[in-house]
Design a protein around this motif. Structure first.
Motif, mmCIF file in Angstrom:
data_model
loop_
_atom_site.group_PDB
_atom_site.id
_atom_site.type_symbol
_atom_site.label_atom_id
_atom_site.label_comp_id
_atom_site.label_asym_id
_atom_site.label_seq_id
_atom_site.Cartn_x
_atom_site.Cartn_y
_atom_site.Cartn_z
ATOM 1 N N ALA A 43 61.215 -78.247 -10.325
ATOM 2 C CA ALA A 43 62.553 -78.013 -11.310
ATOM 3 C C ALA A 43 62.696 -76.263 -11.422
ATOM 4 O O ALA A 43 61.711 -75.660 -11.776
ATOM 5 C CB ALA A 43 62.349 -78.681 -12.532
ATOM 6 N N ALA A 44 63.894 -75.953 -11.635
ATOM 7 C CA ALA A 44 64.193 -74.491 -11.535
ATOM 8 C C ALA A 44 63.486 -73.989 -12.900
ATOM 9 O O ALA A 44 63.080 -72.884 -12.683
ATOM 10 C CB ALA A 44 65.759 -74.472 -11.742
ATOM 11 N N GLY A 45 63.476 -74.537 -13.824
ATOM 12 C CA GLY A 45 62.863 -74.054 -15.120
ATOM 13 C C GLY A 45 61.581 -74.004 -15.216
ATOM 14 O O GLY A 45 60.741 -73.236 -15.767
ATOM 15 N N LYS A 46 60.564 -74.604 -14.076
ATOM 16 C CA LYS A 46 59.235 -74.529 -14.088
ATOM 17 C C LYS A 46 58.810 -73.561 -13.052
ATOM 18 O O LYS A 46 57.546 -73.005 -13.008
ATOM 19 C CB LYS A 46 58.661 -75.771 -13.849
ATOM 20 N N LEU A 47 59.996 -72.796 -12.315
ATOM 21 C CA LEU A 47 59.361 -72.140 -11.418
ATOM 22 C C LEU A 47 59.433 -70.506 -11.860
ATOM 23 O O LEU A 47 60.108 -70.184 -12.767
ATOM 24 C CB LEU A 47 60.418 -71.722 -9.967
ATOM 25 N N PHE A 48 58.498 -69.626 -11.329
ATOM 26 C CA PHE A 48 58.202 -68.278 -11.393
ATOM 27 C C PHE A 48 57.866 -68.073 -13.126
ATOM 28 O O PHE A 48 58.209 -67.297 -13.708
ATOM 29 C CB PHE A 48 59.497 -67.392 -11.178
ATOM 30 N N ALA A 49 57.023 -69.024 -13.543
ATOM 31 C CA ALA A 49 56.646 -69.090 -14.970
ATOM 32 C C ALA A 49 55.732 -67.910 -15.256
ATOM 33 O O ALA A 49 55.825 -67.639 -16.513
ATOM 34 C CB ALA A 49 56.061 -70.413 -15.602
ATOM 35 N N ASP A 50 55.083 -67.391 -14.166
ATOM 36 C CA ASP A 50 54.219 -66.435 -14.533
ATOM 37 C C ASP A 50 54.709 -64.779 -14.179
ATOM 38 O O ASP A 50 54.226 -63.598 -14.256
ATOM 39 C CB ASP A 50 52.808 -66.491 -13.740
#
Length: 211
Positions: A78-85
């Protein structure tokens, strides 16, 4: 609007779609007439366009889309979970995820739903390379979205409904040899002040002659 402004400000509009303002079918037809000028492989022009304005049909498609979005939001991709770091991208991804969730709840309220489709010769998708096949409808769909932008309309390219492609095909009475490429909500926008999006620097992704 200059060509550069059009190309850099045609956004995927979700939260700023005006669900309460009608869209004239004549305007949608104008946009589709422009879309038909797009190129297609071997000039086959195998596209078909399903325009849904009936409230009950829109609501039914919206319900399928909502279920697909719920499953998507629970997935690790899901878009909101990507690149969290990555602090430079995480906030943008969160906003995208929120807007996807919003459209998932409201897709059926969009005054017009446009489904670009392909007629398959032989009735089946070929095995292996399908780039040329889908590449014969994608430019036309993008032309439709650009034409809509010049008329004060917002759109979004969505495909999550394809989890229920069979059910939606039955709802719309699509022949067995017609496959859906996308689901494009179309509505007037709330405001028109769209700006270019933040993107990766070109030099980070450009490869000249070889990787």
């Amino acid at each position: 609007m200059t060509p550069e402004e059009l190309l850099t400000t045609t956004r995927s509009v979700r939260k700023r779609l005006d669900f309460d303002r009608p869209v004239e079918l004549s305007v949608v037809r104008e946009c589709l007439e422009i879309a038909l000028q797009a190129p297609s492989g071997s000039n086959v022009q195998g596209w078909q366009w399903v325009v849904v304005t009936d409230p009950d049909q829109r609501a039914a498609i919206g319900d399928y889309y909502r279920q697909a979005v719920d499953a998507y939001l629970d997935s690790p991709g899901a878009a909101g979970k990507l690149f969290a770091d990555n602090p430079n991208r995480a906030s943008v991804q969160n906003r995208v995820g929120d807007s996807v969730a919003y459209l998932g709840q409201h897709m059926g309220r969009a005054p017009v739903l446009v489904l670009p489709c392909l007629t398959l010769r032989g009735g089946e998708l070929p095995e292996g390379n399908q780039a040329g096949l889908w590449g014969s409808v994608l430019p036309a769909a993008w032309s439709y979205m650009l034409a809509a932008r010049t008329r004060g309309l917002g759109t979004a390219w969505t495909t999550l409904h394809l989890s229920y492609e069979t059910e939606i095909a039955a709802l719309l009475g699509l022949p067995d040899n017609v496959r859906q490429a996308a689901l494009i909500p179309t509505a007037h926008t709330i405001g028109t002040d769209f700006k270019p999006a933040r993107r990766q620097p070109l030099d980070d992704i450009l490869h000249v002659n070889r990787w």
